[in-house]
Design an enzyme around this catalytic site. Structure first.
Site, mmCIF file in Angstrom:
data_model
loop_
_atom_site.group_PDB
_atom_site.id
_atom_site.type_symbol
_atom_site.label_atom_id
_atom_site.label_comp_id
_atom_site.label_asym_id
_atom_site.label_seq_id
_atom_site.Cartn_x
_atom_site.Cartn_y
_atom_site.Cartn_z
ATOM 1 N N SER A 57 0.829 -1.213 0.000
ATOM 2 C CA SER A 57 0.000 0.000 0.000
ATOM 3 C C SER A 57 0.864 1.264 0.000
ATOM 4 O O SER A 57 0.485 2.279 -0.592
ATOM 5 C CB SER A 57 -0.979 0.000 1.182
ATOM 6 O OG SER A 57 -0.300 0.114 2.403
ATOM 7 N N MET A 114 10.337 -7.226 3.619
ATOM 8 C CA MET A 114 10.584 -7.938 4.866
ATOM 9 C C MET A 114 11.832 -8.819 4.772
ATOM 10 O O MET A 114 11.747 -10.052 4.858
ATOM 11 C CB MET A 114 9.356 -8.781 5.244
ATOM 12 C CG MET A 114 8.088 -7.963 5.410
ATOM 13 S SD MET A 114 8.254 -6.673 6.667
ATOM 14 C CE MET A 114 8.176 -7.668 8.143
ATOM 15 N N ILE A 132 16.096 -8.892 6.009
ATOM 16 C CA ILE A 132 17.292 -8.293 6.601
ATOM 17 C C ILE A 132 18.311 -8.179 5.472
ATOM 18 O O ILE A 132 18.535 -9.139 4.732
ATOM 19 C CB ILE A 132 17.880 -9.211 7.698
ATOM 20 C CG1 ILE A 132 16.840 -9.502 8.788
ATOM 21 C CG2 ILE A 132 19.168 -8.619 8.260
ATOM 22 C CD1 ILE A 132 16.702 -8.467 9.853
ATOM 23 N N HIS A 147 9.232 3.025 8.493
ATOM 24 C CA HIS A 147 9.109 2.162 9.670
ATOM 25 C C HIS A 147 7.921 2.656 10.497
ATOM 26 O O HIS A 147 7.805 3.859 10.743
ATOM 27 C CB HIS A 147 10.402 2.214 10.491
ATOM 28 C CG HIS A 147 10.355 1.332 11.685
ATOM 29 N ND1 HIS A 147 10.445 -0.043 11.602
ATOM 30 C CD2 HIS A 147 10.185 1.620 12.994
ATOM 31 C CE1 HIS A 147 10.345 -0.568 12.804
ATOM 32 N NE2 HIS A 147 10.185 0.422 13.671
ATOM 33 N N GLN A 202 -1.349 7.785 7.735
ATOM 34 C CA GLN A 202 -0.297 8.817 7.711
ATOM 35 C C GLN A 202 0.902 8.384 6.867
ATOM 36 O O GLN A 202 1.540 9.200 6.202
ATOM 37 C CB GLN A 202 0.158 9.154 9.141
ATOM 38 C CG GLN A 202 -0.919 9.827 9.962
ATOM 39 C CD GLN A 202 -1.480 11.065 9.295
ATOM 40 O OE1 GLN A 202 -0.725 11.913 8.815
ATOM 41 N NE2 GLN A 202 -2.793 11.180 9.238
HETATM 42 C C1 GRF Z 1 4.030 -0.596 6.736
HETATM 43 O O1 GRF Z 1 3.423 -0.488 7.978
HETATM 44 C C2 GRF Z 1 5.440 -0.096 6.796
HETATM 45 O O2 GRF Z 1 5.613 0.931 7.720
HETATM 46 C C3 GRF Z 1 6.197 -1.305 7.241
HETATM 47 O O3 GRF Z 1 5.559 -2.399 6.622
HETATM 48 C C4 GRF Z 1 4.213 -2.059 6.324
HETATM 49 C C5 GRF Z 1 4.057 -2.266 4.847
HETATM 50 O O4 GRF Z 1 2.746 -2.121 4.427
HETATM 51 N N1 GRF Z 1 7.586 -1.189 6.906
HETATM 52 P P1 GRF Z 1 2.413 -2.039 2.870
HETATM 53 O O5 GRF Z 1 2.952 -3.334 2.238
HETATM 54 O O6 GRF Z 1 3.078 -0.829 2.319
HETATM 55 O O7 GRF Z 1 0.931 -1.997 2.798
#
Ligand code: GRF
Length: 205
Positions: A15, A96, A98, A115, A179
């Protein structure tokens, strides 16, 4: 002005990627700044975000980390793929993984992440539950430069939201995510606008 390619890395919903891609198209970043989202890369073949990116006419690539023996070999292949798009900026949006120190060093100063906490509070996972457990009255999101230490690079931009009575991790995450979708495109835009000068400008949201 050189054309600025943006490469976005995702693992799931995407998103935030979509918020950036939509802003780029709607606000005509291409015409105004010769900037565009050149490719969306996912390490998970089933990532929902791949479908939405393709729906916007953006090139997509999958590099499944499960097909690699080690973190090093995956990161090397990922860097090759990213570099084939000659990116000005690499954007991590819910990616996701490292990252190895070598990978991070290769994109030093031109890789950002979002983050879901007000860094330096709560680096790592489960940020919303941890903010609730700590009794925080505010939570939020941070766009930061990516460095070798997880969630510790220079802060580029932040947005804060109140923690409300009765919040759980899901309701708080949803409020923060709204946000994030405003913050991340603004932060990428700010980075692009100062890129030719060779620096990133920090600013208050
Ligand atoms: C978001 O909350 C971002 O802050 C975190 O992972 C989530 C990713 O959501 N790093 P999306 O895949 O962008 O919907």
């Amino acid at each position: 002005m050189n054309r600025k390619n943006i490469v976005i890395l995702i693992s799931g919903t995407g998103s935030n990627m979509l918020a950036i891609a939509n802003a780029a198209q709607k606000d005509r970043w291409d015409e105004k700044m010769q900037a565009h989202v050149a490719c969306v890369i996912s390490n998970r073949p089933g990532a929902e975000g791949l479908v939405s990116a393709a729906g916007l006419g953006i090139a997509t690539q999958v590099l499944d980390h499960k097909n690699f023996e080690s973190r090093d070999t995956f990161d090397a292949a990922l860097a090759n793929l990213i570099d084939s798009y000659q990116p000005a900026l690499v954007v991590l949006a819910g990616f996701m993984r490292i990252l190895t120190a070598g990978f991070v060093a290769r994109y030093a100063g031109r890789m950002v992440n979002i983050h879901p906490s007000l860094l330096p509070a709560f680096p790592g996972l489960n940020t919303h539950q941890r903010a609730l457990d700590a009794g925080c009255k505010f939570a939020g999101a941070t766009v930061h430069m990516v460095t070798a230490e997880l969630d510790h690079g220079a802060i580029v931009a932040q947005a804060a939201v109140p923690v409300l009575e009765g919040d759980d991790a899901n309701s708080l995450a949803a409020r923060v995510l709204v946000q994030e979708h405003l913050l991340y495109p603004q932060a990428v835009l700010a980075w692009l606008q100062t890129a030719d000068a060779g620096g990133v400008q920090s600013y208050a949201n």
